[in-house]
Design an enzyme around this catalytic site. Structure first.
Site, PDB file in Angstrom:
ATOM      1  CG  HIS A 184      17.632 -17.726  33.014  1.00 52.86           C
ATOM      2  ND1 HIS A 184      16.673 -18.595  33.463  1.00 52.86           N
ATOM      3  CD2 HIS A 184      18.025 -18.185  31.802  1.00 52.86           C
ATOM      4  CE1 HIS A 184      16.507 -19.560  32.572  1.00 52.86           C
ATOM      5  NE2 HIS A 184      17.315 -19.334  31.556  1.00 52.86           N
ATOM      6  NE  ARG A 185      13.537 -19.456  31.253  1.00 46.13           N
ATOM      7  CZ  ARG A 185      13.036 -20.621  31.549  1.00 46.13           C
ATOM      8  NH1 ARG A 185      11.847 -20.698  32.089  1.00 46.13           N
ATOM      9  NH2 ARG A 185      13.690 -21.736  31.303  1.00 46.13           N
TER      10      ARG A 185
ATOM     11  CD  GLU B 187      17.951 -16.719  28.443  1.00 50.78           C
ATOM     12  OE1 GLU B 187      17.897 -17.713  27.721  1.00 50.78           O
ATOM     13  OE2 GLU B 187      17.032 -16.418  29.251  1.00 50.78           O
TER      14      GLU B 187
HETATM   15  O1  G3P Z   1      20.100 -19.380  27.515  1.00 46.94           O
HETATM   16  C1  G3P Z   1      20.321 -20.169  28.635  1.00 46.94           C
HETATM   17  C2  G3P Z   1      19.106 -20.936  29.064  1.00 46.94           C
HETATM   18  O2  G3P Z   1      18.012 -20.085  29.071  1.00 46.94           O
HETATM   19  C3  G3P Z   1      18.849 -22.130  28.188  1.00 46.94           C
HETATM   20  O3  G3P Z   1      17.776 -22.906  28.570  1.00 46.94           O
HETATM   21  O4  G3P Z   1      15.447 -23.650  28.619  1.00 46.94           O
HETATM   22  O5  G3P Z   1      16.170 -21.850  30.169  1.00 46.94           O
HETATM   23  O6  G3P Z   1      15.923 -21.405  27.725  1.00 46.94           O
HETATM   24  P1  G3P Z   1      16.269 -22.422  28.771  1.00 46.94           P
HETATM   25 MG    MG Z   2      16.652 -19.367  27.560  1.00 45.30          MG
END
Ligand code: G3P
Ligand code: MG
Length: 267
Positions: free
Chosen positions: A27-28, A54
């Site tokens: 994530h990121r 992501e």
């Molecule tokens: O894509 C999943 C998640 O990243 C969504 O929320 O705010 O972390 O971009 P956010």
């Molecule tokens: Mg996101």
């Protein structure tokens, strides 16, 4: 279009369940360890064997696509102001690494192109489309993102998601082959199912706290994979894997690897 064409129309099963575990999604990038949404975070995620990364996309004032999460610059850069109101040149002058640790000083806000170049040879991508301006800006962002991936013949390695229906609708209009994930924050899920069916989505991306075995079952019955965000505790990873989810997004790709190791270890 042949079946082997990476830009062929999206199959509802192409994001389907992983044998012996779940898709490990950083994530990121490896954002627990590195500044989020930077090439450093993506490189580290690849080192930690993430199978998908992501990241968050926004459109600049002059129509380029950059990777950045917040609407404003203050939290994760040395700049200030609103991302979509600045040009690519202005954004690229900023430091997006030093806020996290001095050793990341000099990291620049990644462009979409740089990200595709780095990640696609080694992992899949989940490109989250973030737009808060006009409807037209949301459409331009989606068209640009889908166009860039299609130009590399890599639509089969990317899932486009968004909280904004305009963005995912525009992604679908841009290409029949775009693989779409429906990003969802809170119940009810009725509109998520409707949108998924209307767009021929391949996945539901629910917030972790909303996920139940029944939700996973319903998504699967509808032909959708389930990619959950954001799961950072090992115990939660193991619990959600037990529900049969297809992918977990985590700031800790190393823990995702550990969870899969435990799941596949002999009892
Ligand atoms: O894509 C999943 C998640 O990243 C969504 O929320 O705010 O972390 O971009 P956010
Ligand atoms: Mg996101």
């Amino acid at each position: 279009m042949s079946a082997a064409d990476p830009n062929a129309p999206a199959s509802p099963t192409s994001g389907g369940p992983q044998a012996g575990g779940f898709l490990r999604i950083a994530h990121r990038g490896a954002s627990a360890e590195c500044p989020e949404n930077t090439l450093a975070a993506f490189r580290r995620a690849l080192e930690l064997d993430a199978q998908m990364i992501e990241c968050d996309l926004q459109l600049t004032a002059d129509g380029h696509v950059v990777v950045f999460h917040d609407w404003t610059l203050e939290r994760t850069s040395n700049g200030s102001g609103v991302v979509r109101e600045l040009t690519l040149a202005a954004l690229r002058r900023l430091d997006v690494g030093a806020w996290r640790d001095r050793r990341y000083a000099g990291e620049r806000m990644p462009t979409l192109e740089e990200t595709l170049e780095l990640v696609l040879p080694r992992a899949q991508l989940n490109l989250e489309l973030k737009s808060r301006g006009s409807r037209e800006a949301a459409q331009r962002l989606a068209q640009a993102a889908v166009g860039a991936v299609a130009a590399r013949g890599a639509l089969d390695r990317v899932v486009f998601s968004s909280f904004d229906p305009v963005c995912v609708e525009a992604a679908r209009s841009a290409s029949d082959a775009a693989r779409i994930g429906i990003l969802w924050d809170a119940p009810p899920f009725d509109r998520a199912w409707q949108l998924a069916a209307a767009l021929g989505a391949v996945a539901l991306h629910p917030r972790a706290s909303t996920v139940t075995p029944a939700l996973v079952r319903e998504a699967h019955e509808r032909g959708l994979a389930v990619y959950v965000w954001t799961v950072n505790a090992l115990a939660d990873m193991l619990r959600l894997a037990g529900y049969g989810v297809d992918g977990l997004m985590s700031d800790h790709p190393d823990r995702l690897r550990e969870a899969v190791r435990r799941l596949s270890a002999p009892a």
